[in-house]
Scaffold this motif. Structure first.
Motif, PDB file in Angstrom:
ATOM      1  N   SER A  24       4.106   2.781  -9.189  1.00 61.32           N
ATOM      2  CA  SER A  24       3.047   1.832  -9.555  1.00 61.32           C
ATOM      3  C   SER A  24       3.480   0.959 -10.735  1.00 61.32           C
ATOM      4  N   SER A  34       0.856  -1.172   0.000  1.00 60.36           N
ATOM      5  CA  SER A  34       0.000   0.000   0.000  1.00 60.36           C
ATOM      6  C   SER A  34       0.897   1.228   0.000  1.00 60.36           C
ATOM      7  N   TYR A  35       0.526   2.232  -0.788  1.00 66.81           N
ATOM      8  CA  TYR A  35       1.373   3.421  -0.826  1.00 66.81           C
ATOM      9  C   TYR A  35       0.534   4.686  -0.930  1.00 66.81           C
ATOM     10  N   ASP A  36       1.125   5.758  -0.455  1.00 69.93           N
ATOM     11  CA  ASP A  36       0.560   7.103  -0.558  1.00 69.93           C
ATOM     12  C   ASP A  36       1.727   8.020  -0.880  1.00 69.93           C
ATOM     13  N   ARG A  73       4.914   8.658  -8.077  1.00 68.75           N
ATOM     14  CA  ARG A  73       3.812   7.719  -7.842  1.00 68.75           C
ATOM     15  C   ARG A  73       3.585   6.837  -9.077  1.00 68.75           C
ATOM     16  N   ASP A  97       5.028  11.033   2.337  1.00 67.83           N
ATOM     17  CA  ASP A  97       4.864   9.792   1.566  1.00 67.83           C
ATOM     18  C   ASP A  97       5.019   8.577   2.466  1.00 67.83           C
ATOM     19  N   TYR A 110      -6.576   1.469  -6.252  1.00 65.51           N
ATOM     20  CA  TYR A 110      -5.707   2.469  -6.859  1.00 65.51           C
ATOM     21  C   TYR A 110      -4.280   2.453  -6.302  1.00 65.51           C
ATOM     22  N   SER A 111      -4.118   2.423  -5.008  1.00 65.29           N
ATOM     23  CA  SER A 111      -2.769   2.455  -4.434  1.00 65.29           C
ATOM     24  C   SER A 111      -2.461   1.218  -3.591  1.00 65.29           C
ATOM     25  N   ARG A 168      -2.818  -4.694  -9.463  1.00 66.44           N
ATOM     26  CA  ARG A 168      -3.483  -3.678  -8.653  1.00 66.44           C
ATOM     27  C   ARG A 168      -4.791  -4.230  -8.086  1.00 66.44           C
TER      28      ARG A 168
END
Length: 91
Positions: free
Chosen positions: A18, A5-7, A14, A61, A30-31, A27
């Motif tokens: 991905s 999981s990423y932000d 980004r 991040d 979305y993230s 996926r």
């Protein structure tokens, strides 16, 4: 199964991140990515994140890796239920 999981606030970083994860899995949202589970894959993903991406992350991040065992119970609803069963398409 490995869940990543990423932000990440920077659009280019980004997108690059991905695309990097797409090499190893797919996926879920979305993230959030699901990645094939093996010690080798986890080691590759972790070292690439550390060596290629970590120095570019800002203070806001974040990346979280969940390494799930086979004993973990996963309940899916909606479209996600399709991931539980093999799908065979006959044309």
């Amino acid at each position: 199964m490995i869940i990543v999981s990423y932000d990440i606030s920077d659009d280019k970083l980004r997108t690059r991140f991905s695309k990097f994860l797409l090499k190893y899995g797919f996926r879920l949202q979305y993230s959030i990515f699901q990645i094939r589970n093996s010690k080798r894959i986890l080691s590759l993903v972790s070292s690439e994140i550390k060596n290629k991406f970590e120095k570019r992350f800002g203070q806001t991040d974040s990346v979280i890796i969940f390494n799930l065992s086979e004993q973990c119970k996963i309940t899916r609803y909606g479209y996600a239920k399709n991931d539980e069963e093999d799908l065979i398409i006959i044309d």
